[in-house]
Scaffold this motif. Structure first.
Motif, short mmCIF file in Angstrom:
data_model
loop_
_atom_site.label_atom_id
_atom_site.label_comp_id
_atom_site.label_asym_id
_atom_site.label_seq_id
_atom_site.Cartn_x
_atom_site.Cartn_y
_atom_site.Cartn_z
N ILE A 133 -14.73 0.66 -14.51
CA ILE A 133 -15.09 0.67 -13.09
C ILE A 133 -13.81 0.70 -12.23
CG2 ILE A 133 -16.23 -0.61 -11.22
CD1 ILE A 133 -18.07 -1.85 -13.41
N HIS A 134 -12.81 -0.07 -12.67
CA HIS A 134 -11.54 -0.09 -11.94
C HIS A 134 -10.90 1.31 -11.91
CE1 HIS A 134 -7.35 -2.16 -11.37
NE2 HIS A 134 -7.70 -1.45 -10.33
N ARG A 135 -10.98 2.02 -13.04
CA ARG A 135 -10.45 3.39 -13.05
C ARG A 135 -11.22 4.28 -12.08
NH1 ARG A 135 -10.64 5.55 -18.72
NH2 ARG A 135 -9.91 7.43 -17.66
N LEU A 137 -12.67 3.31 -9.38
CA LEU A 137 -12.27 2.96 -8.01
C LEU A 137 -11.01 3.72 -7.58
CD1 LEU A 137 -12.71 -0.95 -8.01
CD2 LEU A 137 -14.23 0.73 -6.98
N HIS A 138 -10.17 4.04 -8.59
CA HIS A 138 -8.96 4.81 -8.29
C HIS A 138 -9.22 6.31 -8.23
CE1 HIS A 138 -5.56 1.88 -8.37
NE2 HIS A 138 -6.52 1.13 -8.85
N LYS A 139 -10.11 6.78 -9.08
CA LYS A 139 -10.35 8.23 -9.18
C LYS A 139 -11.20 8.77 -8.03
CE LYS A 139 -8.55 9.84 -13.11
NZ LYS A 139 -8.81 9.11 -14.37
N PHE A 146 -12.36 1.66 -0.48
CA PHE A 146 -12.69 0.23 -0.58
C PHE A 146 -11.61 -0.51 -1.37
CE2 PHE A 146 -16.95 2.08 0.03
CZ PHE A 146 -17.35 1.33 1.13
N HIS A 147 -11.14 0.13 -2.44
CA HIS A 147 -10.18 -0.54 -3.32
C HIS A 147 -8.79 -0.66 -2.68
CE1 HIS A 147 -8.78 -2.19 -7.03
NE2 HIS A 147 -8.01 -1.16 -7.35
N LYS A 148 -8.56 0.17 -1.65
CA LYS A 148 -7.27 0.12 -0.95
C LYS A 148 -6.98 -1.27 -0.39
CE LYS A 148 -5.55 4.03 1.53
NZ LYS A 148 -5.82 5.06 2.56
N HIS A 150 -7.40 -4.10 -1.79
CA HIS A 150 -6.67 -4.85 -2.81
C HIS A 150 -5.22 -4.34 -2.94
CE1 HIS A 150 -5.90 -7.38 -6.23
NE2 HIS A 150 -5.58 -6.35 -6.99
N HIS A 151 -5.06 -3.03 -2.79
CA HIS A 151 -3.72 -2.45 -2.96
C HIS A 151 -2.88 -2.55 -1.70
CE1 HIS A 151 -3.68 -0.83 -7.09
NE2 HIS A 151 -4.98 -0.94 -6.94
N SER A 152 -3.42 -3.15 -0.64
CA SER A 152 -2.62 -3.28 0.58
C SER A 152 -1.66 -4.47 0.50
CB SER A 152 -3.53 -3.40 1.81
OG SER A 152 -4.21 -4.63 1.80
N TRP A 227 2.98 -3.33 -11.97
CA TRP A 227 3.10 -1.87 -11.99
C TRP A 227 1.80 -1.19 -11.55
CZ3 TRP A 227 7.34 0.96 -11.96
CH2 TRP A 227 8.53 0.34 -12.38
N HIS A 228 0.70 -1.92 -11.70
CA HIS A 228 -0.56 -1.38 -11.19
C HIS A 228 -0.51 -1.26 -9.67
CE1 HIS A 228 -4.72 -0.31 -10.82
NE2 HIS A 228 -4.91 -1.29 -9.96
N HIS A 229 0.27 -2.15 -9.07
CA HIS A 229 0.37 -2.15 -7.61
C HIS A 229 1.54 -1.31 -7.09
CE1 HIS A 229 -2.67 -5.21 -6.34
NE2 HIS A 229 -2.60 -5.53 -7.61
ZN LIG Z 1 -6.44 -0.99 -8.62
#
Ligand SMILES: [Zn+2]
Ligand SMILES: [Zn+2]
Length: 291
Positions: A133-135, A137-139, A146-148, A150-152, A227-229
């Motif tokens: 699911i996480h992949r 959210l990126h693809k 929405f996932h941005k 978390h990456h902010s 590194w994910h971030h």
């Molecule tokens: Zn992520």
């Protein structure tokens, strides 16, 4: 029929409200609120005593924002409705199956297994579904909006673990419900698994340089998750190291990537400095993109 769903909805609101009051008033070993509080204080203490980025302040950028996200995503969002709505949705789904004469979708007799083996299976299966699911959210460009949230995160610390859009809870729980139900796992089982996942998630985001030795090939850790971030990788490759609690899926499917120490890499995504800075504007931001 509609009355039945309404009653479930109202009962769930009441039930959750009583549950929340009990959580706050009666600390115990089976209490999410105090576990979350205790784990947060422990990991924060470790960050203070053994910091990886020594120049990062103890109360880093967005510390309180992330603290609010933690309360919101863990308790308030459930209180407002997620718990109630998911009870109704579960009932509706079961009623829908009954139309076809299906009384349950359990395909295994997992309940007969020893409890410890159920726990381990649940932990691995749920984590693998979540990794996928996480992949996704990126693809998916829509889900990425929405996932941005978390990456902010620009300065990493334990509380960043819970900075995510409430829609992620809906997406994760909806997608994993059917496969988990098929192997006989319900929504509310396995308190201990949640606690272990919170502890690992807190550590993944913490300002501590810890990798658990050879266990790093099984468990995710802060040295890998930073590194994910990575701002550069998120923009160029849709990301690496998608693991939640476990790193094993990234090693198996070749999405693991730790080229050097990620201690001082830039975090976020392109133009992250222009991303909304407060809770409410972050929560409405994905909807502004015409979803
Ligand atoms: Zn992520
Ligand atoms: Zn993260």
């Amino acid at each position: 029929m509609a009355e039945k769903y309404l009653r479930i909805l109202v009962d769930s609101f009441h039930g959750y409200w009583n549950y929340l009051q009990n959580e706050l008033l009666y600390p115990s070993f089976h209490n999410y609120f105090y576990w979350l509080l205790a784990l947060s204080l422990i990991v924060w203490f470790l960050e203070i005593v053994f910091p990886w980025r020594t120049e990062q302040s103890i109360v880093r950028k967005d510390f309180w924002l992330d603290g609010f996200y933690m309360l919101f995503n863990f308790f308030i969002f459930s209180l407002i409705g997620f718990y109630a709505i998911s009870n109704v949705a579960t009932q509706a789904f079961n009623d829908f199956l009954l139309l076809f004469g299906i009384e349950n979708i359990v395909v295994t007799n997992i309940q007969r297994w020893p409890v410890w083996s159920q726990y381990i299976l649940m932990f691995f299966v749920a984590d693998f579904i979540q990794w996928n699911i996480h992949r996704l959210l990126h693809k998916s460009p829509r889900l990425w909006e929405f996932h941005k949230v978390h990456h902010s995160v620009e300065e990493m610390g334990f509380a960043a673990h819970f900075r995510f859009h409430w829609m992620e809870s809906v997406i994760y729980k909806t997608i994993q419900y059917i496969p988990l139900a098929m192997i006989g796992f319900g929504l509310k089982d396995f308190f201990i698994i949640h606690i272990v996942a919170i502890a690992i998630g807190h550590l993944n985001h913490s300002n501590i340089q810890i990798t658990y030795g050879p266990l790093k090939y099984i468990f995710n850790n802060p040295v890998m998750h930073i590194w994910h971030h990575s701002k550069e990788l998120v923009d160029k490759t849709h990301g690496v190291n998608f693991g939640l609690s476990l790193s094993i899926w990234d090693y198996i499917f070749k999405t693991a990537y730790i080229p050097k120490s990620g201690r001082d890499i830039k975090l976020g995504f392109e133009k992250v400095e222009r991303y909304p800075q407060n809770f409410f504007s972050q929560v409405i931001q994905p909807f502004k993109k015409g979803i």
